[in-house]
Design a protein around this motif. Structure first.
Motif, PDB file in Angstrom:
ATOM      1  N   LYS A  37      -8.101  -2.372 -12.277  1.00 50.45           N
ATOM      2  CA  LYS A  37      -7.432  -1.245 -11.643  1.00 50.45           C
ATOM      3  C   LYS A  37      -8.472  -0.493 -10.810  1.00 50.45           C
ATOM      4  O   LYS A  37      -9.624  -0.379 -11.212  1.00 50.45           O
ATOM      5  CB  LYS A  37      -6.832  -0.317 -12.701  1.00 50.45           C
ATOM      6  N   SER A  39      -7.539   2.540  -8.597  1.00 53.57           N
ATOM      7  CA  SER A  39      -6.876   3.650  -7.913  1.00 53.57           C
ATOM      8  C   SER A  39      -7.831   4.753  -7.490  1.00 53.57           C
ATOM      9  O   SER A  39      -7.692   5.332  -6.400  1.00 53.57           O
ATOM     10  CB  SER A  39      -5.799   4.248  -8.818  1.00 53.57           C
ATOM     11  N   LEU A  42     -10.277   4.530  -3.921  1.00 58.28           N
ATOM     12  CA  LEU A  42      -9.712   4.246  -2.612  1.00 58.28           C
ATOM     13  C   LEU A  42      -9.854   5.409  -1.634  1.00 58.28           C
ATOM     14  O   LEU A  42      -9.773   6.567  -2.008  1.00 58.28           O
ATOM     15  CB  LEU A  42      -8.232   3.884  -2.755  1.00 58.28           C
ATOM     16  N   GLU A 340      -3.311  -2.095  -8.003  1.00 55.58           N
ATOM     17  CA  GLU A 340      -3.247  -0.639  -7.860  1.00 55.58           C
ATOM     18  C   GLU A 340      -1.840  -0.205  -8.246  1.00 55.58           C
ATOM     19  O   GLU A 340      -0.880  -0.479  -7.534  1.00 55.58           O
ATOM     20  CB  GLU A 340      -3.565  -0.274  -6.409  1.00 55.58           C
TER      21      GLU A 340
END
Length: 378
Positions: A37, A39, A42, A340
């Protein structure tokens, strides 16, 4: 009779849409030990007055990335200014194309640039435009010109992905369908359309050759590191095919083999400096949708409904959207999965690895996504 048909049609679409939203699997690839993952790592680079940076590329000097967007522009990212600037255009009618709010309505007039790739020797940018065919623009940008609109007497139709052999200059590109335009891409999938082709353009002779026929939504395309093989994404089948260019029967479907099978709908494929491949996963595929595609009359019934059942089904399907990228080794084995799930990044169309960073394109979102120093972050 008409009322009965309408009732049956509505029931069919509702069932179809409900199954898509309910039975889209949540963790098809996520359970692999190499799934990550990302997230919080970004960065989003917003695009003004347009969306859908489907494909990304860098120029021979490392500038960019460049992206084609919904109003027919090719734009360039300028890092020190933190903004996008115009580089090239598909249509000369810029005022009309850019002022429209619904760009999809005029894609066939304004253009919809998808696959992008620079010829590193000439500095020219080759463009696979979904409606205008294969195009090219010079190193200084401006209005693109058409190179190929039909092959063997057949209109190219839905032009999609491309790659270039930087040694020979040969351009490999896909025609996803001769029956449906880009804005009806779901019909290509649901009808199990097999009018797709892999094409080769020779800039020295201005000749275009059909390498493969009867493909199911051929999408992204990438040469391997040694340039003797082309990998072709088949979105409908969720497969990536391997086509050996040196095979003596190279114009026959028997020259192809399955490179890898995926559990989601792949879009584009891009090679990195190590000879590995990044694949953007547009969405996952559930068992029910897999069954729909295996029973041809079901999908065709949705396509032929007296209202836009395809678009309705597509809207329902978006409720389960995720952002996913898969890295394959040279033999087609999955070596890394990035997923994501926060909802910030969806409908990944392409992943480009450059200088330790990952750049994500999307055919729907109004921004490009950057994952800096991704290897050190995982």
């Amino acid at each position: 009779m008409i009322i009965s048909r309408l009732i049956t049609s509505y029931i069919l679409v509702i069932i179809f849409a409900l199954f898509i939203t309910k039975y889209f699997p949540q963790n098809i690839l996520h359970q692999q030990k190499n799934a990550y993952k990302f997230s919080d790592s970004l960065e989003f680079l917003p695009i003004v007055d347009a969306f859908g940076p489907e494909s990304l590329t860098f120029d021979p000097n490392g500038g960019g990335p460049y992206a084609g967007v919904s109003d027919g522009r090719i734009i360039k990212w300028v890092p020190h200014q933190r903004r996008w600037i115009n580089f090239a255009f598909i249509s000369s009618n810029r005022e009309e194309c850019e002022k429209r709010k619904n760009h999809e309505e005029k894609e066939d007039e304004c253009g919809r640039p998808l696959g992008l790739r620079f010829n590193e020797k000439s500095g020219e940018l080759y463009i696979a435009d979904a409606y205008m065919g294969l195009m090219v623009v010079g190193r200084d940008g401006g209005l693109a010109r058409k190179l190929v609109t039909e092959v063997d007497g057949i209109t190219i139709g839905f032009t999609n992905g491309l790659d270039i052999d930087q040694e020979s200059g040969l351009v490999y590109f896909t025609s996803s369908s001769t029956l449906f335009p880009r804005r009806e891409y779901m019909s290509v999938i649901l009808s199990n359309d097999k009018t797709g082709r892999l094409l080769q353009y020779n800039p020295h002779t201005d000749q275009t050759t059909t390498l493969l026929n009867n493909l199911s939504f051929p999408n992204g395309v990438s040469l391997t590191k040694n340039k003797d093989t082309v990998l072709i994404v088949e979105t409908t089948t969720c497969q990536i095919l391997r086509f050996r260019l040196q095979n003596p029967s190279s114009k026959s479907e028997t020259a192809t083999e399955v490179f890898t099978q995926l559990d989601g709908f792949p879009d584009n494929i891009k090679i990195n400096s190590k000879g590995e491949f990044w694949v953007g996963i547009y969405s996952k595929r559930g068992e029910f949708l897999k069954w729909v595609l295996s029973v041809s009359w079901v999908g065709k019934s949705v396509v032929n409904l007296p209202f836009n059942g395809v678009k309705l089904s597509s809207i329902f399907g978006r409720f389960k959207a995720i952002g996913m990228a898969v890295k394959l080794d040279e033999e087609g084995k999955i070596v890394k999965v990035l997923e994501e799930k926060s909802g910030k990044l969806k409908f990944v169309s392409e992943v480009v690895e450059k200088d330790g960073d990952l750049w994500f394109g999307s055919v729907i979102l109004p921004f490009v996504t950057l994952f800096k120093d991704f290897d050190s972050s995982l």
